[in-house]
Design a protein around this motif. Structure first.
Motif, PDB file in Angstrom:
ATOM      1  N   LEU A  16       0.804  -1.216   0.000  1.00  0.00           N
ATOM      2  CA  LEU A  16       0.000   0.000   0.000  1.00  0.00           C
ATOM      3  C   LEU A  16       0.841   1.272   0.000  1.00  0.00           C
ATOM      4  O   LEU A  16       0.297   2.372  -0.105  1.00  0.00           O
ATOM      5  CB  LEU A  16      -0.928   0.009   1.217  1.00  0.00           C
ATOM      6  CG  LEU A  16      -1.950  -1.127   1.281  1.00  0.00           C
ATOM      7  CD1 LEU A  16      -2.712  -1.090   2.608  1.00  0.00           C
ATOM      8  CD2 LEU A  16      -2.924  -1.051   0.114  1.00  0.00           C
ATOM      9  N   GLY A  17       2.148   1.126   0.135  1.00  0.00           N
ATOM     10  CA  GLY A  17       3.002   2.307   0.185  1.00  0.00           C
ATOM     11  C   GLY A  17       2.836   3.096   1.462  1.00  0.00           C
ATOM     12  O   GLY A  17       3.045   4.315   1.480  1.00  0.00           O
ATOM     13  N   ILE A  18       2.474   2.418   2.550  1.00  0.00           N
ATOM     14  CA  ILE A  18       2.280   3.103   3.834  1.00  0.00           C
ATOM     15  C   ILE A  18       3.604   3.700   4.287  1.00  0.00           C
ATOM     16  O   ILE A  18       4.642   3.058   4.252  1.00  0.00           O
ATOM     17  CB  ILE A  18       1.736   2.132   4.892  1.00  0.00           C
ATOM     18  CG1 ILE A  18       0.370   1.589   4.469  1.00  0.00           C
ATOM     19  CG2 ILE A  18       1.638   2.802   6.255  1.00  0.00           C
ATOM     20  CD1 ILE A  18      -0.164   0.492   5.364  1.00  0.00           C
ATOM     21  N   GLY A  19       3.555   4.950   4.707  1.00  0.00           N
ATOM     22  CA  GLY A  19       4.761   5.646   5.135  1.00  0.00           C
ATOM     23  C   GLY A  19       5.419   6.434   4.029  1.00  0.00           C
ATOM     24  O   GLY A  19       6.381   7.168   4.270  1.00  0.00           O
ATOM     25  N   GLU A  20       4.912   6.281   2.810  1.00  0.00           N
ATOM     26  CA  GLU A  20       5.434   7.021   1.666  1.00  0.00           C
ATOM     27  C   GLU A  20       4.353   7.983   1.165  1.00  0.00           C
ATOM     28  O   GLU A  20       3.153   7.748   1.367  1.00  0.00           O
ATOM     29  CB  GLU A  20       5.812   6.060   0.526  1.00  0.00           C
ATOM     30  CG  GLU A  20       6.833   5.000   0.928  1.00  0.00           C
ATOM     31  CD  GLU A  20       7.026   3.975  -0.170  1.00  0.00           C
ATOM     32  OE1 GLU A  20       6.404   4.128  -1.252  1.00  0.00           O
ATOM     33  OE2 GLU A  20       7.783   3.008   0.065  1.00  0.00           O
ATOM     34  N   PRO A  21       4.746   9.075   0.500  1.00  0.00           N
ATOM     35  CA  PRO A  21       3.736   9.973  -0.065  1.00  0.00           C
ATOM     36  C   PRO A  21       2.872   9.246  -1.085  1.00  0.00           C
ATOM     37  O   PRO A  21       3.357   8.379  -1.822  1.00  0.00           O
ATOM     38  CB  PRO A  21       4.575  11.077  -0.733  1.00  0.00           C
ATOM     39  CG  PRO A  21       5.932  10.976  -0.106  1.00  0.00           C
ATOM     40  CD  PRO A  21       6.125   9.534   0.246  1.00  0.00           C
ATOM     41  N   ALA A  22       1.588   9.558  -1.099  1.00  0.00           N
ATOM     42  CA  ALA A  22       0.715   8.965  -2.110  1.00  0.00           C
ATOM     43  C   ALA A  22       1.192   9.411  -3.495  1.00  0.00           C
ATOM     44  O   ALA A  22       1.503  10.589  -3.694  1.00  0.00           O
ATOM     45  CB  ALA A  22      -0.721   9.396  -1.890  1.00  0.00           C
ATOM     46  N   PRO A  23       1.299   8.502  -4.440  1.00  0.00           N
ATOM     47  CA  PRO A  23       1.795   8.873  -5.773  1.00  0.00           C
ATOM     48  C   PRO A  23       0.894   9.907  -6.434  1.00  0.00           C
ATOM     49  O   PRO A  23      -0.323   9.871  -6.291  1.00  0.00           O
ATOM     50  CB  PRO A  23       1.783   7.540  -6.526  1.00  0.00           C
ATOM     51  CG  PRO A  23       0.788   6.690  -5.799  1.00  0.00           C
ATOM     52  CD  PRO A  23       0.877   7.098  -4.363  1.00  0.00           C
ATOM     53  N   ALA A  24       1.525  10.813  -7.148  1.00  0.00           N
ATOM     54  CA  ALA A  24       0.768  11.843  -7.861  1.00  0.00           C
ATOM     55  C   ALA A  24       0.503  11.371  -9.284  1.00  0.00           C
ATOM     56  O   ALA A  24       1.433  11.218 -10.071  1.00  0.00           O
ATOM     57  CB  ALA A  24       1.553  13.150  -7.881  1.00  0.00           C
ATOM     58  N   PRO A  25      -0.750  11.100  -9.632  1.00  0.00           N
ATOM     59  CA  PRO A  25      -1.051  10.645 -10.993  1.00  0.00           C
ATOM     60  C   PRO A  25      -0.921  11.798 -11.979  1.00  0.00           C
ATOM     61  O   PRO A  25      -1.024  12.970 -11.595  1.00  0.00           O
ATOM     62  CB  PRO A  25      -2.502  10.183 -10.880  1.00  0.00           C
ATOM     63  CG  PRO A  25      -3.075  11.014  -9.792  1.00  0.00           C
ATOM     64  CD  PRO A  25      -1.956  11.243  -8.813  1.00  0.00           C
TER      65      PRO A  25
END
Length: 259
Positions: A124-133
């Motif tokens: 889920l990529g927890i701890g990382e910035p949500a990817p910018a589409p």
């Protein structure tokens, strides 16, 4: 160790930890994995648990919850009965991973808890910035219930799940777990798509046609384009490792909207 689980999510966490065999009772809604819950004593629906039945099972640990309004009444009843319990209240994806580790420690498998939680965090990529589409984020309004429409706000892991899938929750700026919406409020939010995850309703009984037929929304873009999707509530509404499956389903929806 004898464990009673009072929510689907706790049952699923135990199963992911390989500890479903510790269960001696579950709530009426726990349904996954089916082979783990088949034949177990049922202690009532999650908001109306029969605490006397829980006590009769002589649990060493009761896994309760504070995720939904009304759960606090169950927790208060457990406390009055003197039963040993914990009641997680996750609002973010990081909280869910934290609770996996917490429960793993309580049932004596901390190493497995670390493995399961770390796998969730990676997926889920927890701890990382949500990817910018690229371009504008698709606005996905997630329905927990149809009449009235109830949708999650910022204090729900579902909001973050949508963002990590590349979309945007129109209620992400509101400091609530969820709230009801009028038809007019839905109009003003103008979502690009509606995602139906009706709580306690089997996926095959969720009806996009009811949403599409709402006379108040006939001129909205998501209705004209028939952008109403079903994602089982079990995959987005339960704070367990199965949220990874819900994330993938939401990501497919976002990708389809961009295509």
């Amino acid at each position: 160790m004898r464990v009673v689980s009072l929510t689907c999510s706790n049952t699923e966490i135990l199963a992911a930890l390989g500890c479903a065999g510790l269960l001696v009772g579950v709530d009426d809604h726990s349904d996954w994995p089916p082979e783990a819950v088949a034949g177990l004593p049922r202690v009532g629906p999650d908001l109306d648990v029969d605490v006397a039945r829980v006590a009769a099972l002589a649990p060493d640990l009761v896994l309760a919850s504070l995720t939904v309004p009304g759960h606090e009444r169950v927790v208060e009843a457990l406390d009055r009965a003197g039963l040993p319990y914990v009641a997680p209240e996750p609002t973010s994806l990081a909280d869910v991973a934290r609770d996996v580790r917490w429960i793993a420690g309580l049932v004596g498998v901390p190493e497995r808890g670390e493995e399961v939680a770390a796998e969730m965090e990676r997926a889920l990529g927890i701890g990382e910035p949500a990817p910018a589409p690229p371009g504008r984020r698709a606005r996905l309004l997630l329905q927990w219930w149809p009449k009235p429409v109830i949708a999650p706000g910022r204090l729900s892991w579902a909001s973050e799940l949508i963002a990590r899938a590349g979309g945007e929750n129109p209620l992400a700026g509101e400091e609530v777990k969820s709230r009801p919406l009028t038809d007019q409020e839905v109009r003003e939010l103008a979502p690009d798509a509606m995602v139906l995850s009706w709580c306690g309703v089997a996926p095959e009984k969720v009806r996009p046609d009811v949403v599409l037929a709402n006379p108040a929304w006939q001129d909205l873009d998501f209705v004209r384009r028939c952008r109403v999707y079903r994602v089982p509530e079990a995959l987005v509404g339960r704070p367990s490792p199965r949220l990874v499956e819900g994330f993938r389903a939401l990501r497919e929806i976002v990708a389809g909207l961009a295509g």
